[in-house]
Design an enzyme around this catalytic site. Structure first.
Site, PDB file in Angstrom:
ATOM      1  N   GLU A 185       1.282  -0.486  -5.098  1.00 16.32           N
ATOM      2  CA  GLU A 185       0.336   0.596  -5.376  1.00 16.32           C
ATOM      3  C   GLU A 185       1.174   1.873  -5.423  1.00 16.32           C
ATOM      4  OE1 GLU A 185      -3.410   3.123  -3.606  1.00 16.32           O
ATOM      5  OE2 GLU A 185      -1.829   2.351  -2.325  1.00 16.32           O
TER       6      GLU A 185
ATOM      7  N   ASP B  57       0.819  -1.208   0.000  1.00 14.26           N
ATOM      8  CA  ASP B  57       0.000   0.000   0.000  1.00 14.26           C
ATOM      9  C   ASP B  57       0.857   1.264   0.000  1.00 14.26           C
ATOM     10  OD1 ASP B  57      -2.651   1.357   0.465  1.00 14.26           O
ATOM     11  OD2 ASP B  57      -1.633   1.962   2.318  1.00 14.26           O
TER      12      ASP B  57
END
Length: 709
Positions: free
Chosen positions: A448, A395
């Protein structure tokens, strides 16, 4: 045998940094001395191999006796007022459970199985069953283990400091699995603070915050899966990912409850992988798991760690890969967890210009500190080794890469070269990826990353970050902006839907329609589409057809497969009832058809990241509303995708296909079985020797053609 009064006081209060130097058994001339702490006892006896030895009260609850010769082991019998007896082993007679190699590797930041050294480990030590506790707290002046087992009074379970390593250790004999505990840490200021174990492998169900001693009893059945994975390169195989938030997919399910229902849904729709939003323990459900307090503890909201193992094992047994979101970019400031763990900045960078994330109100890890980097690298390996996950989606990588991320001038400090890159974070990501692929070939590390940082999926030995895949955020933003436009005006914005082809092969991409795109007022995928309900459904089918054919792997968030109309909220379940409506059921059937054709068509995934296997089509006449391209497999088999993004049918469109002959219409988003009007080409298109053909495209529709071979 005599000891200084101040030492007695420190031992009695459980504040000595090395209680084993005083308590336990020690050589004393030609004999030994046994010292124990038993406050409020009226008599204390050591039961040795040669018989009972009465101990004498020294002061402040400390008892001692001198015995001839050496003592190998003993138990302590204490009698209290009212005739209460207690017989127990002595934690302070045991040698350390960590060796010099463990401490060396921890200090170097190279202990790749850190969870085997730190945390609460049920083990057999010196022939006795118990729990070995070890915690890194270099700025602490005292550490104690507390819990229900000692009425949350840690004075009798003070840990010993293992010197410059900053590690504190204690073996507690006869402690049971399931024991709830925390660490009580004395800071430099002399304050005692309570902390959950950073290395705990199980936690209490939130809002409770203590750690829980656990041991896996699970027997895995996925050996063939893991062996096959090790021989597999994910980028050259199908990857169609179903992303879900377990707590709101179908509320109330445990890990075990979810197995059958999730497997049925995912296999029916033909997805190859599931991606769970973070399952590491987190205090606030509204963070969706992205503010982690227990990096080594699967959230107890849905059951035990072995229950999660069961779910993953069952998914593997059904041919479904498992990806989990991993959040090494920041952590919450909750006082019970990592924040200011031993009273000082420890896991977080001490400089707020590097150690605080202003947007999220969280702390940022100190990636340049060996032990912190080790904590995170080992955590990635932990999920691969202990839970057999097949990939980690990392993330917020962009927030880690840049020192000025979401900061104004003057709020950040340049690196040693004067640049904005976080060099320590970059090295950490490279080490994590290189180590993960070395130890677990065939897994997928997925970034990401929302900027144009170069080489995200380039090998680390070539200076890249070493990820296997990168989320294509540019494609996601541009294409969603495009399809929200009225079809009448889309021809003026053709670049939004085609620009991705210019860089599609610069990285190894995943195309994400993720949870972030269906919250915070953005609407769902279906609600973004313009027009009436039927038009929205048709637009969603056409867009998904284009997405599945586009170079890169695919990811779709739960609910979008059947046209969820309301925005997602972690506090409630999906609108499964909407499947009673034929149009939504047909949309879900279409997603199933997409995956079915996708997985059996190598041209759509075999050379996903090879620009030579991709060809834009459009001649002899260009229509700005039509996006057409061809994909080629290793065996030269070819699939052509054509999408008409206009709101009107296009009949007899002249287009030059890659080869002459018969092309089978293997997918049509406007087929009546999917709720469409049945506009198409009666199942096949015949091209002249030079590839020229005329094709009919339905409004808002996608057609896939596969060359007959």
């Amino acid at each position: 045998m005599d000891i200084a009064p101040e030492l007695i006081t420190a031992i009695a209060e459980g504040g000595h940094h090395s209680p084993h130097d005083v308590l336990g058994v020690h050589p004393d001339g030609d004999g030994s001395v046994i010292r124990v702490r038993r406050p409020l006892a009226v008599s204390v006896t050591a039961i040795t191999d040669t018989g009972p030895v009465p101990l004498t009260h020294v002061a402040d609850g400390v008892w001692a006796a001198r015995v001839p010769g050496t003592v190998s082991d003993y138990t302590i019998e204490a009698e209290y007022a009212g005739g209460v007896h207690d017989i127990a082993d002595d934690p302070y007679r045991f040698t350390p459970t960590l060796g010099e190699l463990d401490l060396h590797l921890i200090a170097e930041g190279r202990h790749e199985q850190l969870w085997h050294a730190l945390g609460a480990r049920p083990i057999r030590h010196q022939g006795i069953e118990g729990v070995a506790f070890a915690v890194w707290a270099p700025d602490a002046t005292g550490v104690r283990v507390v819990g229900g087992f000692n009425d949350w009074d840690g004075r009798g379970h003070a840990m010993r400091s293992l010197g410059a390593s900053g590690v504190w250790e204690l073996f507690v004999p006869a402690m049971a699995v399931g024991t709830v505990y925390k660490y009580e840490i004395r800071t430099r200021r002399g304050e005692w603070i309570l902390k959950a174990d950073p290395m705990a492998q199980r936690a209490e169900v939130p809002p409770a915050t203590a750690s829980v001693v656990t041991r896996s009893e699970y027997t895995w059945n996925d050996g063939d899966w893991i062996a096959h994975r090790a021989r597999t390169e994910p980028s050259a195989h199908p990857m169609s990912i179903y992303e879900l938030h377990l707590g709101s997919w179908r509320p109330g399910l445990t890990y075990r409850d979810a197995a059958d229902q999730l497997i049925e849904h995912v296999t029916t729709l033909g997805f190859t992988h599931v991606e769970f939003m973070p399952l590491a323990e987190h205090p606030f459900g509204g963070s969706w798991g992205y503010q982690v307090s227990g990096y080594y503890a699967p959230t107890s909201r849905f059951g035990s760690p072995d229950d999660l193992r069961y779910l993953i094992d069952r998914l593997h047994g059904s041919g479904i890969g498992v990806i989990m979101d991993w959040v090494p970019g920041h952590f919450p400031k909750d006082a019970f967890a990592l924040a200011r763990f031993d009273g000082q900045p420890l896991y977080e960078h001490p400089d707020p210009r590097r150690g605080e994330h202003k947007d999220w109100g969280t702390y940022i890890f100190d990636y340049g500190r060996n032990e912190v980097r080790n904590f995170l690298v080992a955590n990635a390996l932990y999920w691969f080794e202990e839970f057999h996950v097949d990939g980690l989606r990392v993330d917020a990588v962009a927030s880690m890469l840049y020192l000025d991320y979401s900061r104004q001038d003057g709020e950040w400090e340049p690196n040693i070269h004067g640049g904005r890159e976080n060099l320590e974070a970059i090295r950490f990501l490279q080490e994590t990826n290189a180590t993960a692929y070395r130890r677990h070939p065939g897994v997928a590390m997925i970034a990401e990353e929302s900027t144009s940082y170069p080489g995200v999926t380039a090998p680390t030995d070539a200076g890249g970050l070493g990820f296997g895949f990168k989320w294509n955020m540019g494609w996601m933003n541009d294409s969603l902006q495009y399809v929200q436009r009225d079809p009448l005006y889309r021809s003026h914005h053709n670049g939004e839907i085609t620009f991705s082809f210019a860089y599609a092969f610069s990285e190894q991409y995943v195309l994400p329609i993720s949870h972030d795109e269906v919250v915070h007022g953005k609407g769902t995928l279906l609600s973004r589409m313009p027009g009436d309900h039927a038009t929205k459904i048709a637009g969603a089918r056409g867009y998904l057809g284009y997405m599945w054919a586009h170079p890169g792997k695919q990811l779709l968030f739960m609910g979008q497969e059947f046209g969820q109309l309301s925005e997602w909220s972690e506090g409630r379940g999906l609108d499964w009832w909407i499947l009673d409506q034929p149009s939504h059921r047909a949309l879900q059937d279409f997603v199933g058809a997409l995956n079915a054709v996708y997985t059996r068509t190598p041209a759509l995934w075999q050379r996903d990241h090879d620009g030579a296997a991709f060809l834009r089509l459009g001649e002899p006449s260009h229509n700005p509303n039509v996006v057409a391209f061809a994909r080629t497999a290793d065996d030269d088999s070819c699939l052509v995708s054509l999408t008409n993004f206009s709101g009107a049918e296009i009949a007899n469109l002249p287009i030059r296909l890659p080869a002459g002959g018969v092309w089978h219409e293997v997918l049509n988003s406007d087929a009546t079985e999917f709720g469409g009007h049945g506009v198409g080409n009666l199942g096949e298109v015949v091209a002249a020797d030079d590839g020229l053909a005329t094709i009919t495209l339905p409004a808002l529709g996608t057609i896939w053609l596969l060359a007959a071979g």
